[in-house]
Design a protein around this motif. Structure first.
Motif, short mmCIF file in Angstrom:
data_model
loop_
_atom_site.label_atom_id
_atom_site.label_comp_id
_atom_site.label_asym_id
_atom_site.label_seq_id
_atom_site.Cartn_x
_atom_site.Cartn_y
_atom_site.Cartn_z
N PHE A 180 -2.37 1.58 8.64
CA PHE A 180 -2.59 2.19 7.34
C PHE A 180 -3.73 1.50 6.60
O PHE A 180 -4.05 0.35 6.84
N ASN A 181 -4.34 2.25 5.70
CA ASN A 181 -5.51 1.81 4.95
C ASN A 181 -5.10 0.90 3.81
O ASN A 181 -4.28 1.27 2.97
N THR A 182 -5.68 -0.29 3.77
CA THR A 182 -5.35 -1.25 2.71
C THR A 182 -6.60 -1.63 1.90
O THR A 182 -6.60 -2.66 1.23
N THR A 183 -7.62 -0.81 1.96
CA THR A 183 -8.86 -1.09 1.23
C THR A 183 -8.58 -1.22 -0.26
O THR A 183 -7.97 -0.35 -0.87
N GLY A 184 -9.00 -2.33 -0.84
CA GLY A 184 -8.85 -2.56 -2.27
C GLY A 184 -7.47 -2.98 -2.72
O GLY A 184 -7.24 -3.15 -3.92
N LEU A 185 -6.54 -3.16 -1.80
CA LEU A 185 -5.19 -3.57 -2.18
C LEU A 185 -5.05 -5.09 -2.12
O LEU A 185 -5.58 -5.73 -1.22
N SER A 186 -4.32 -5.63 -3.07
CA SER A 186 -4.04 -7.07 -3.05
C SER A 186 -2.95 -7.34 -2.01
O SER A 186 -2.32 -6.41 -1.49
N ARG A 187 -2.73 -8.60 -1.74
CA ARG A 187 -1.70 -8.97 -0.76
C ARG A 187 -0.32 -8.44 -1.18
O ARG A 187 0.44 -7.94 -0.37
N GLU A 188 0.00 -8.57 -2.47
CA GLU A 188 1.28 -8.08 -2.98
C GLU A 188 1.37 -6.56 -2.85
O GLU A 188 2.43 -6.03 -2.50
N GLU A 189 0.29 -5.85 -3.13
CA GLU A 189 0.29 -4.39 -3.03
C GLU A 189 0.46 -3.93 -1.58
O GLU A 189 1.10 -2.92 -1.31
N ILE A 190 -0.10 -4.71 -0.65
CA ILE A 190 0.06 -4.38 0.77
C ILE A 190 1.53 -4.51 1.16
O ILE A 190 2.10 -3.62 1.80
N PHE A 191 2.17 -5.61 0.77
CA PHE A 191 3.59 -5.79 1.08
C PHE A 191 4.44 -4.74 0.38
O PHE A 191 5.39 -4.21 0.97
N ASP A 192 4.11 -4.43 -0.86
CA ASP A 192 4.87 -3.42 -1.61
C ASP A 192 4.72 -2.03 -0.99
O ASP A 192 5.64 -1.21 -1.08
N SER A 193 3.57 -1.75 -0.37
CA SER A 193 3.34 -0.42 0.20
C SER A 193 4.25 -0.14 1.39
O SER A 193 4.47 1.02 1.75
#
Length: 151
Positions: free
Chosen positions: A115-128
């Motif tokens: 999945f695309n994680t462009t522009g996401l912070s580490r926390e946002e990646i885990f939350d996604s």
């Protein structure tokens, strides 16, 4: 109308209403028999060492047959939430199983999705990845024999 008759009718209707509500509370809902996914584990890693624009989410699904009859499972496809579906990079996430699952037994099925994680912070990646699988499409084969056939 006499007060006694009115009070009697009110008590009668209240008794019927209470009886129905107690009957509804006493009804135990049967748990459906068949394939279930009682457990899932997952982990996350970057798609490439120096690439933070995409990540791969690996997951293991415990597929349990709660029935008494064996079920042949062809494939399992996770159903992703709307938010997670927007960032998934692959359209085909079908996991080929091709196994017979006996009654009261289970198999483990593994899959992965990029999945695309462009522009996401580490926390946002885990939350996604929280709550991103909302269901499963399971394709199975069932053989139905004629009643007169000898097996």
């Amino acid at each position: 109308m006499d007060k006694t008759v009115v009070y009697g009718l009110i008590i009668l209707f209240l008794g019927i209403a209470i009886g129905y509500s107690i009957n509804d509370m006493a009804t135990v809902e049967e748990v459906p028999v068949g394939l279930k996914v009682p457990e899932m584990s997952a982990y996350l890693r970057s798609a490439a060492e120096n690439n933070t624009d995409s990540h791969i989410w690996f997951y293991d699904i415990g597929l349990y047959n709660s029935g008494d009859e064996a079920v042949y499972v062809n494939s399992v496809e996770p159903v992703f939430s709307k938010n997670f579906s927007k960032i998934v990079l692959e359209d085909n996430n079908i996991i080929v199983v091709d196994k017979l699952i006996n009654g009261k037994s289970s198999v483990e099925v593994s899959g992965q999705v990029e999945f695309n994680t462009t522009g996401l912070s580490r926390e946002e990646i885990f939350d996604s990845t929280d709550g991103n699988i909302i269901g499963y499409r399971i394709s199975s084969t069932e053989t139905i024999y004629h009643s007169w056939a000898e097996i």
